[in-house]
Scaffold this motif. Sequence first.
Motif, short mmCIF file in Angstrom:
data_model
loop_
_atom_site.label_atom_id
_atom_site.label_comp_id
_atom_site.label_asym_id
_atom_site.label_seq_id
_atom_site.Cartn_x
_atom_site.Cartn_y
_atom_site.Cartn_z
N GLY A 1 0.80 -1.21 0.00
CA GLY A 1 0.00 0.00 0.00
C GLY A 1 0.83 1.26 0.00
N CYS A 2 2.16 1.13 0.30
CA CYS A 2 3.06 2.29 0.32
C CYS A 2 2.53 3.39 1.21
CB CYS A 2 3.29 2.83 -1.10
SG CYS A 2 3.86 1.60 -2.28
N ASP A 3 2.09 3.02 2.41
CA ASP A 3 1.44 4.00 3.28
C ASP A 3 1.88 3.90 4.74
OD1 ASP A 3 0.15 1.60 3.91
OD2 ASP A 3 -1.71 2.16 2.91
N SER A 4 3.12 3.49 4.97
CA SER A 4 3.61 3.44 6.35
C SER A 4 4.02 4.83 6.82
CB SER A 4 4.82 2.50 6.45
OG SER A 4 6.00 3.15 6.02
N GLU A 5 4.31 4.93 8.11
CA GLU A 5 4.93 6.15 8.65
C GLU A 5 6.40 6.18 8.21
OE1 GLU A 5 3.18 8.32 10.01
OE2 GLU A 5 1.38 7.28 10.67
N ALA A 6 7.04 7.33 8.41
CA ALA A 6 8.43 7.48 7.98
C ALA A 6 9.35 6.48 8.66
CB ALA A 6 8.90 8.90 8.25
N ASP A 7 9.02 6.07 9.90
CA ASP A 7 9.88 5.13 10.62
C ASP A 7 9.57 3.68 10.30
OD1 ASP A 7 7.48 4.69 11.91
OD2 ASP A 7 8.31 4.86 13.94
N GLY A 8 8.66 3.44 9.34
CA GLY A 8 8.32 2.08 8.94
C GLY A 8 7.12 1.50 9.65
N SER A 9 6.57 2.20 10.64
CA SER A 9 5.40 1.71 11.37
C SER A 9 4.16 1.75 10.48
CB SER A 9 5.14 2.57 12.60
OG SER A 9 6.26 2.65 13.44
N PRO A 10 3.20 0.86 10.71
CA PRO A 10 1.93 0.94 9.97
C PRO A 10 1.27 2.29 10.18
CG PRO A 10 2.10 -1.12 11.19
CD PRO A 10 3.22 -0.27 11.66
N GLY A 11 0.87 2.96 9.11
CA GLY A 11 0.19 4.24 9.20
C GLY A 11 -1.31 4.07 9.30
N ALA A 12 -2.03 5.17 9.41
CA ALA A 12 -3.50 5.10 9.48
C ALA A 12 -4.10 4.44 8.24
CB ALA A 12 -4.07 6.50 9.71
N PRO A 13 -3.62 4.76 7.02
CA PRO A 13 -4.17 4.07 5.84
C PRO A 13 -3.84 2.57 5.85
CG PRO A 13 -3.02 6.08 5.20
CD PRO A 13 -2.68 5.83 6.62
N THR A 14 -2.67 2.20 6.39
CA THR A 14 -2.32 0.77 6.51
C THR A 14 -3.34 0.08 7.40
OG1 THR A 14 -0.03 1.58 6.61
CG2 THR A 14 -0.36 -0.78 6.88
N ARG A 15 -3.62 0.69 8.53
CA ARG A 15 -4.58 0.13 9.48
C ARG A 15 -5.96 0.01 8.83
NH1 ARG A 15 -8.14 2.45 12.93
NH2 ARG A 15 -8.70 1.26 14.81
N ARG A 16 -6.40 1.04 8.12
CA ARG A 16 -7.70 1.00 7.43
C ARG A 16 -7.78 -0.21 6.50
NH1 ARG A 16 -9.21 2.77 2.12
NH2 ARG A 16 -11.41 3.36 1.96
N ARG A 17 -6.73 -0.38 5.71
CA ARG A 17 -6.73 -1.45 4.72
C ARG A 17 -6.79 -2.83 5.37
NH1 ARG A 17 -1.91 -2.72 2.44
NH2 ARG A 17 -1.20 -0.66 3.12
N TYR A 18 -5.95 -3.05 6.39
CA TYR A 18 -5.88 -4.40 6.98
C TYR A 18 -7.05 -4.72 7.89
CZ TYR A 18 -1.47 -5.40 4.80
OH TYR A 18 -0.51 -5.65 3.86
N LEU A 19 -7.68 -3.71 8.47
CA LEU A 19 -8.88 -4.00 9.26
C LEU A 19 -10.05 -4.34 8.34
CD1 LEU A 19 -8.72 -1.49 12.25
CD2 LEU A 19 -7.81 -3.81 12.03
N ARG A 20 -10.10 -3.72 7.18
CA ARG A 20 -11.12 -4.10 6.19
C ARG A 20 -10.90 -5.53 5.72
NH1 ARG A 20 -11.36 0.11 1.46
NH2 ARG A 20 -13.44 -0.75 1.10
N LEU A 21 -9.65 -5.90 5.49
CA LEU A 21 -9.36 -7.27 5.08
C LEU A 21 -9.65 -8.26 6.20
CD1 LEU A 21 -6.00 -6.70 3.13
CD2 LEU A 21 -8.24 -7.26 2.15
N ALA A 22 -9.35 -7.89 7.44
CA ALA A 22 -9.63 -8.78 8.56
C ALA A 22 -11.11 -9.04 8.69
CB ALA A 22 -9.08 -8.15 9.85
N ALA A 23 -11.93 -8.04 8.40
CA ALA A 23 -13.38 -8.22 8.46
C ALA A 23 -13.91 -8.99 7.25
CB ALA A 23 -14.06 -6.86 8.54
N GLY A 24 -13.04 -9.21 6.27
CA GLY A 24 -13.48 -9.83 5.02
C GLY A 24 -13.64 -11.32 5.05
N GLY A 25 -13.03 -12.01 6.03
CA GLY A 25 -13.29 -13.43 6.19
C GLY A 25 -12.27 -14.40 5.63
N ALA A 26 -11.17 -13.93 5.05
CA ALA A 26 -10.15 -14.85 4.52
C ALA A 26 -9.48 -15.61 5.66
CB ALA A 26 -9.11 -14.09 3.71
N GLY A 27 -9.11 -16.87 5.40
CA GLY A 27 -8.50 -17.71 6.42
C GLY A 27 -7.07 -17.36 6.74
N MET A 28 -6.37 -16.76 5.79
CA MET A 28 -4.98 -16.35 6.00
C MET A 28 -4.78 -14.99 5.36
SD MET A 28 -1.42 -18.27 4.83
CE MET A 28 -1.43 -19.49 6.16
N ILE A 29 -4.14 -14.08 6.09
CA ILE A 29 -3.80 -12.77 5.54
C ILE A 29 -2.28 -12.67 5.51
CG2 ILE A 29 -3.99 -10.27 5.78
CD1 ILE A 29 -6.65 -10.68 7.17
#
Length: 436
Positions: A52-80
Amino acid sequence: MFSWKTLEEMREAAEKVGAQLPLAEDTSCLRQSWQAGAHAVPNRIVIQPMEGCDSEADGSPGAPTRRRYLRLAAGGAGMIWLEACAVCRQGRANPRQLWIREENVDAFRRLADEMRETALRTTGVAPVLVLQLTHSGRYSKPDGVPAPRIACNNPLFEKDAPLPESCIVTDAEIERAEDDTARAAALAQRAGFDGADIKASHRYLGSELLSAFTRPGPYGGSFENRTRFLRNALSKARQAVHGEFLLTSRLNAYDGFPYPYGFGAAEGGGLEPDLAEPIRLVQILRDELRLPLVNITIGNPYVNPHVNRPADWQPYPLPEDPLLGVARMLACVGGIKRAAPGVQIVGSALSYPRQFAGNLAAGAVEAGLMDAAGFGRLSFAYPEFARDLLSGAGLDRRRCCVACGKCSQLMRMGSRTGCVVRDPEFTNLYKELTKK
């Protein structure tokens, strides 16, 4: 162009061009659980790593990273399978690539915890979480400008302008990358991930070394030398982690380039895949390094994307029908699966069939070509696709990926990325950037 309204129409189109696609009417096999080492995976749908190219400058997950992965977590796939995460600063593909290190491991832990909580709250099951670890090699750009660390010059990439000797990664740097990878695997375990992927795909450092036929020294030339980095990195990572932590690799079985410039091609064999070396490598990963799971892909998304991301359009004249590209991927994945029993195989390139992607995935699983079906582009466009597919409702064609390539275009424009067609946030971003 993709225009099929029924599964039968797609089946007839595949037969017409000679593409062998196992399209199943019944997709219920995707609901089956399976084992990835000691980890029970609740279904056979895997979210593939998509940056997603959306981490913080220090490499930490950014707010857009969190948005994306929480949507995927709610999506129901068995492995992310989380996107490429750099193991060192020099290995970052851009200044917004994830980078796990001692200073930000707690931020990664918060993301993993939130993903599990979200999945349990919305679907009742927690996915298995795998973090992909990478050194970007020739694609390194930690400050936003190219800073390539290549295994060796390759005329297919450099053409008539070879890179200077200073761009060729030294043996000492490769050894440090092995150690950095092992350290990152230990941090991934501390952060609460279930596993780590030592990336060896798409021409990043771990992948490029597999085809370093012309490189001298301990990391080039022979099969043993060219696979040394991957074997060493996995061995060191094994020593750095403990318990039931899953180690795996997303592996290019075929680069789509002729010998001696690509892995998975025979001397004198042109562009035809030759799986002899990839099969030998997977068998070593199974027998000597005890990997229970390997994720197979092919091609290079920057040079020959028709090989690993079949689409109706590419930034060059299409050399083949996209269905032939899908069939080639399945043939390579299935070839590895048949030759390496005892290893669970995740397959790739299943998004092109759009609303029929689940039918292709189920058919491939039933045919024994793969154990689990990996989806990348589709997950950008349609984060909840797994839930709809597993419920029996099927995929909504109005939400599926159309393989337009604009998500990759955003990344090449130096932007964070997502689905331009289905996600209004990225539709507006794309419009702004193209105006400039």
